[in-house]
Design a protein around this motif. Sequence first.
Motif, PDB file in Angstrom:
ATOM      1  N   SER A 112      64.928  52.232  74.826  1.00 23.43           N
ATOM      2  CA  SER A 112      65.869  51.723  73.750  1.00 23.43           C
ATOM      3  C   SER A 112      67.040  52.564  73.433  1.00 23.43           C
ATOM      4  O   SER A 112      67.000  54.058  73.495  1.00 23.43           O
ATOM      5  CB  SER A 112      64.918  51.389  72.394  1.00 23.43           C
ATOM      6  OG  SER A 112      63.863  50.748  72.414  1.00 23.43           O
ATOM      7  N   HIS A 140      67.393  47.003  75.062  1.00 25.50           N
ATOM      8  CA  HIS A 140      65.826  47.661  75.659  1.00 25.50           C
ATOM      9  C   HIS A 140      65.696  47.293  76.964  1.00 25.50           C
ATOM     10  O   HIS A 140      66.305  46.264  77.236  1.00 25.50           O
ATOM     11  CB  HIS A 140      64.853  46.594  74.591  1.00 25.50           C
ATOM     12  CG  HIS A 140      64.779  47.088  73.461  1.00 25.50           C
ATOM     13  ND1 HIS A 140      63.440  46.748  72.785  1.00 25.50           N
ATOM     14  CD2 HIS A 140      65.262  47.719  72.613  1.00 25.50           C
ATOM     15  CE1 HIS A 140      63.381  47.306  71.529  1.00 25.50           C
ATOM     16  NE2 HIS A 140      64.507  48.147  71.480  1.00 25.50           N
ATOM     17  N   THR A 183      63.804  45.679  66.571  1.00 23.05           N
ATOM     18  CA  THR A 183      64.832  46.310  66.401  1.00 23.05           C
ATOM     19  C   THR A 183      66.066  46.069  66.397  1.00 23.05           C
ATOM     20  O   THR A 183      66.781  46.532  65.129  1.00 23.05           O
ATOM     21  CB  THR A 183      64.947  47.144  67.857  1.00 23.05           C
ATOM     22  OG1 THR A 183      63.382  47.867  68.282  1.00 23.05           O
ATOM     23  CG2 THR A 183      65.803  48.242  67.946  1.00 23.05           C
TER      24      THR A 183
END
Length: 294
Positions: A186, A269, A285
């Motif tokens: 990430s 990601h 996220t």
Amino acid sequence: MTEQTAPPADVTAPAPATLPPVPQDPPPPPAQEEDPGPAAPRPPRRVLRAVLRWTAAVLVMGGLGAGTVAGITSMKRTDVPGLATRDDGRWDYPALTLPALPAGAPRPFSDSNTAEVHHADLRRLLLPAPAGATVDKELDGGWVDTARFTAEYGKGDRAVLDQHLKDSALRHTAARGWTMPDGTSSRIYLLQFNSVAYSTAFYDELYGDDSLPRPLAGTTEPVFDEDWTSTAGAEFTTAHVYSVPEPHGAEQVRYAYVLAGDTVALVVHSRKGKAGTETVPFHQTLILQNQLLG
């Protein structure tokens, strides 16, 4: 010798004397009462006993039911069999709080803040890493230069983006990255400009002359993430969400751009292998980072 027996005695009792009947008064006439009408037939005893048994059973079951409901409502959802929430893949992020603003500074989207400037420290607006993550030493939540940001793109796009950032009123860039135990990488970049006008101009530059953004390094042309809904983001922000379509090759990438006032965010990601990246933690996220900017 011959025994002599006495003659049998007469055992018949004399008849009692008959007495004359005693005269009695005639019975009084029955009292006059109002006619109550026909009496309701009495139910058989068997029916009465059955009704009493069922009434008692209903009362007992009602009490048990009320106790059960009270017990369930006082229990946690995960304690009730069949109602436990299954793990849907979300990551365990720490509780989020917005950083304090300087004295007298307005919120980015208040009426008095026409340039939509984030007055809080940009590094404090970065989403923290979730539990179990290994933090990237190069992207530890501090400042990074433009070369680190443009390295996310193909070589043919880096020079164009780098020059645009130099010509624009870019103030600074903050970034954080981490890797999860399943191999998902990430990366989050926050680019802050002098005003929403400059951030919007760079946001448009990320797309060039196409309706889709410039591909990230090592990826093909992305597609829109159809699982994302526009209402998932914070108010006054804009999010465009993409993913690399199947077949994604050795690595699958999902990424999104967020335009929030004077700041542009890139959320990425990526994960190697056929399994690819998971939708739920990516959206989680993105939503949390969006909320910190909104």
